[in-house]
Write a protein that holds these residues in place. Structure first.
Motif, PDB file in Angstrom:
ATOM      1  N   LEU A 108       0.815  -1.211   0.000  1.00  0.00           N
ATOM      2  CA  LEU A 108       0.000   0.000   0.000  1.00  0.00           C
ATOM      3  C   LEU A 108       0.853   1.267   0.000  1.00  0.00           C
ATOM      4  O   LEU A 108       0.590   2.201  -0.771  1.00  0.00           O
ATOM      5  N   GLY A 109       1.873   1.333   0.861  1.00  0.00           N
ATOM      6  CA  GLY A 109       2.698   2.533   0.931  1.00  0.00           C
ATOM      7  C   GLY A 109       3.407   2.844  -0.379  1.00  0.00           C
ATOM      8  O   GLY A 109       3.259   3.947  -0.934  1.00  0.00           O
ATOM      9  N   PRO A 110       4.183   1.895  -0.917  1.00  0.00           N
ATOM     10  CA  PRO A 110       4.878   2.174  -2.182  1.00  0.00           C
ATOM     11  C   PRO A 110       3.936   2.454  -3.364  1.00  0.00           C
ATOM     12  O   PRO A 110       4.206   3.339  -4.177  1.00  0.00           O
ATOM     13  N   TRP A 169      -2.065   6.136   5.317  1.00  0.00           N
ATOM     14  CA  TRP A 169      -2.032   6.014   3.861  1.00  0.00           C
ATOM     15  C   TRP A 169      -3.423   6.045   3.247  1.00  0.00           C
ATOM     16  O   TRP A 169      -3.562   6.164   2.023  1.00  0.00           O
ATOM     17  N   ILE A 170      -4.474   5.972   4.088  1.00  0.00           N
ATOM     18  CA  ILE A 170      -5.840   6.116   3.591  1.00  0.00           C
ATOM     19  C   ILE A 170      -6.309   7.563   3.729  1.00  0.00           C
ATOM     20  O   ILE A 170      -7.209   7.998   3.016  1.00  0.00           O
ATOM     21  N   VAL A 171      -5.688   8.320   4.638  1.00  0.00           N
ATOM     22  CA  VAL A 171      -6.079   9.719   4.828  1.00  0.00           C
ATOM     23  C   VAL A 171      -6.097  10.490   3.502  1.00  0.00           C
ATOM     24  O   VAL A 171      -7.075  11.191   3.208  1.00  0.00           O
ATOM     25  N   PRO A 172      -5.064  10.367   2.652  1.00  0.00           N
ATOM     26  CA  PRO A 172      -5.080  11.115   1.383  1.00  0.00           C
ATOM     27  C   PRO A 172      -5.782  10.351   0.252  1.00  0.00           C
ATOM     28  O   PRO A 172      -5.314  10.348  -0.895  1.00  0.00           O
ATOM     29  N   SER A 173      -6.894   9.720   0.537  1.00  0.00           N
ATOM     30  CA  SER A 173      -7.570   8.892  -0.478  1.00  0.00           C
ATOM     31  C   SER A 173      -7.970   9.706  -1.702  1.00  0.00           C
ATOM     32  O   SER A 173      -7.905   9.207  -2.838  1.00  0.00           O
TER      33      SER A 173
END
Length: 233
Positions: A108-110, A169-173
């Motif tokens: 998810l991060g990359p 990493w979901i905050v900036p969806s």
């Protein structure tokens, strides 16, 4: 006391989420990645990959000299082991948390990071690259949405470092061109984590640094133009 080398990015937020949840004493040392602070010798001494976050624990388990840890996933595991919190002690529970932690740091991060880069920061908009990473981010959201069906948290009934790793990493969806309404179970989990008092406190700690200037063209050269020669001795 934990010394946290930090900037308010998703990886940086992971660590303040843990520290606030565990109520550990810590002080923030800002590492302005737009200005090249990550290349300073004193930072490279604890984070040789010139990436933040990193920590120095002056009171490590068992005593002795301070312990430094770099890489956000490794820091979360270290802090969980140090405190005995947010990591199951049984074999199967711990394994489940580590699976999802590694899913985040390797997947998810990359993928979301490349999504951000090609969709927002790249000087040339490449349709293939944008479509590739938007679709892969969507696939990963789908994996998470399916996993959260019938679960309170990612690895089961308890809030763990897996949730702390994924949430930022979901905050900036929206920047990732994803609609949380398309992923109802993921959305419910996201809203529950967002409402936690420690989450609110963690993000508040980053506000003084978010108000600094956005990435300049010179900052982009620092962030996206690194080679082996960029790592200063």
């Amino acid at each position: 006391m934990i010394d946290l080398y930090y900037w308010p990015t998703p990886n940086g937020h992971k660590i303040t989420l843990f520290l606030e949840e565990a109520r550990l004493s810590y002080r923030i040392h800002p590492v302005d990645i737009n200005a090249g602070d990550q290349f300073k010798p004193e930072f490279l001494a604890i984070s040789p990959n010139n990436r933040m976050p990193a920590i120095v624990d002056s009171d490590p388990p068992g005593g002795g000299a301070p312990v430094s840890v770099f890489e956000s996933g490794a820091i979360l595991v270290y802090l969980a082991d140090k405190t005995g919190k947010f990591m199951p002690r049984d074999l199967r529970g711990r394994n489940a948390v580590l699976e999802w932690l590694f899913w985040q740091v390797s997947g998810l991060g990359p993928m979301a990071g490349q999504n951000h880069h090609f969709g927002i920061n790249a000087p040339e908009k490449l349709p293939y690259a944008i479509e590739r990473y938007v679709k892969e981010t969507s696939r990963l959201y789908g994996v998470l949405d399916k996993t959260l069906r019938g679960r309170t948290f990612i690895a089961g009934d308890d809030y763990t470092i897996a949730d702390m790793a994924v949430y930022p990493w979901i905050v900036p969806s929206q920047r990732q061109q994803q609609k949380l309404d398309d992923f109802p179970d993921l959305k419910g989990w996201f809203e529950a984590v967002r409402a936690r008092p420690a989450t609110i406190r963690a993000y508040a700690r980053g506000e003084p640094y978010r108000s600094r200037p956005t990435v300049t063209e010179e900052g982009k050269k620092i962030l996206f133009g690194q080679t082996a020669a960029s790592v200063r001795p």
